[in-house]
Scaffold this motif. Structure first.
Motif, short mmCIF file in Angstrom:
data_model
loop_
_atom_site.label_atom_id
_atom_site.label_comp_id
_atom_site.label_asym_id
_atom_site.label_seq_id
_atom_site.Cartn_x
_atom_site.Cartn_y
_atom_site.Cartn_z
N SER A 7 66.78 37.57 5.58
CA SER A 7 67.88 37.44 6.40
C SER A 7 69.12 37.76 5.70
N GLY A 8 70.17 38.19 6.42
CA GLY A 8 71.49 38.19 5.89
C GLY A 8 71.86 39.71 5.87
N GLY A 9 71.24 40.55 6.04
CA GLY A 9 71.68 41.86 5.95
C GLY A 9 72.53 42.15 7.05
N GLY A 10 73.14 43.44 6.90
CA GLY A 10 74.04 43.94 8.27
C GLY A 10 74.87 44.97 7.61
N LEU A 11 76.11 45.08 8.55
CA LEU A 11 77.00 46.39 8.28
C LEU A 11 78.31 45.73 7.51
N VAL A 12 78.40 46.42 6.25
CA VAL A 12 79.58 46.14 5.57
C VAL A 12 80.58 47.15 5.18
N LEU A 18 77.72 40.73 0.54
CA LEU A 18 76.57 40.09 1.40
C LEU A 18 76.11 39.19 0.51
N THR A 91 73.14 51.05 0.55
CA THR A 91 72.61 51.10 1.58
C THR A 91 71.09 51.25 1.76
N THR A 118 65.15 43.35 5.21
CA THR A 118 66.58 43.27 6.26
C THR A 118 67.54 44.09 5.56
N VAL A 120 70.59 46.80 5.10
CA VAL A 120 72.13 46.69 4.62
C VAL A 120 72.55 48.12 4.69
N THR A 121 73.68 48.15 5.40
CA THR A 121 74.29 49.27 5.56
C THR A 121 75.97 49.18 5.05
#
Length: 124
Positions: A7-12, A18, A91, A118, A120-121
């Motif tokens: 967990s913890g991925g996302g757009l940054v 992150l 990414t 997860t 990551v972008t």
């Protein structure tokens, strides 16, 4: 065998940070070497970082050295990957992996259990 959930991925944005987490099932987490890998679209899965059972030794890919920190909390059955100064080339889908071992490993085939990943972008 250990079941892993990242967990913890996302757009940054580029330059941001992150913290990825990987929760493991079972009562033998402390007997596993843990690794983080990533796979970008169209590329091979590559090593990011690994940590020994006690957390006393770590290893990093050159591409993330100085920007990444791997850590584990055996009481919580969790391994973390803190990524700072993120770049667009970071990414990828990030996976955690486990091997019942006392030695650090840095190749995907050397790990037995994998999470689902997860994403990551990092935007420029």
């Amino acid at each position: 065998q250990v079941h892993l959930v990242e967990s913890g991925g996302g757009l940054v944005q580029a330059g941001g940070s992150l913290r990825l987490s990987c929760a493991a099932s079972g009562r033998t987490f402390s007997t596993y070497v843990m690794g983080w890998f990533r796979q970008a679209p169209g590329k091979e899965r590559e090593f990011v970082a690994a940590i020994t059972r006690s957390g006393g030794n770590t290893a990093y890919a050159d591409s993330v050295k100085g920007r990444a920190t791997i850590a584990r909390d055996n009481a919580k059955n969790t391994v973390y990957l803190q990524m700072n100064s993120l770049k667009p080339e970071d990414t990828a889908v990030y996976y955690c992996a486990a091997r019942h071992s006392s030695v650090l490993w840095n190749l995907p085939y050397q790990y037995d259990d994998w999470g689902q990943g997860t994403p990551v972008t990092v935007s420029s």
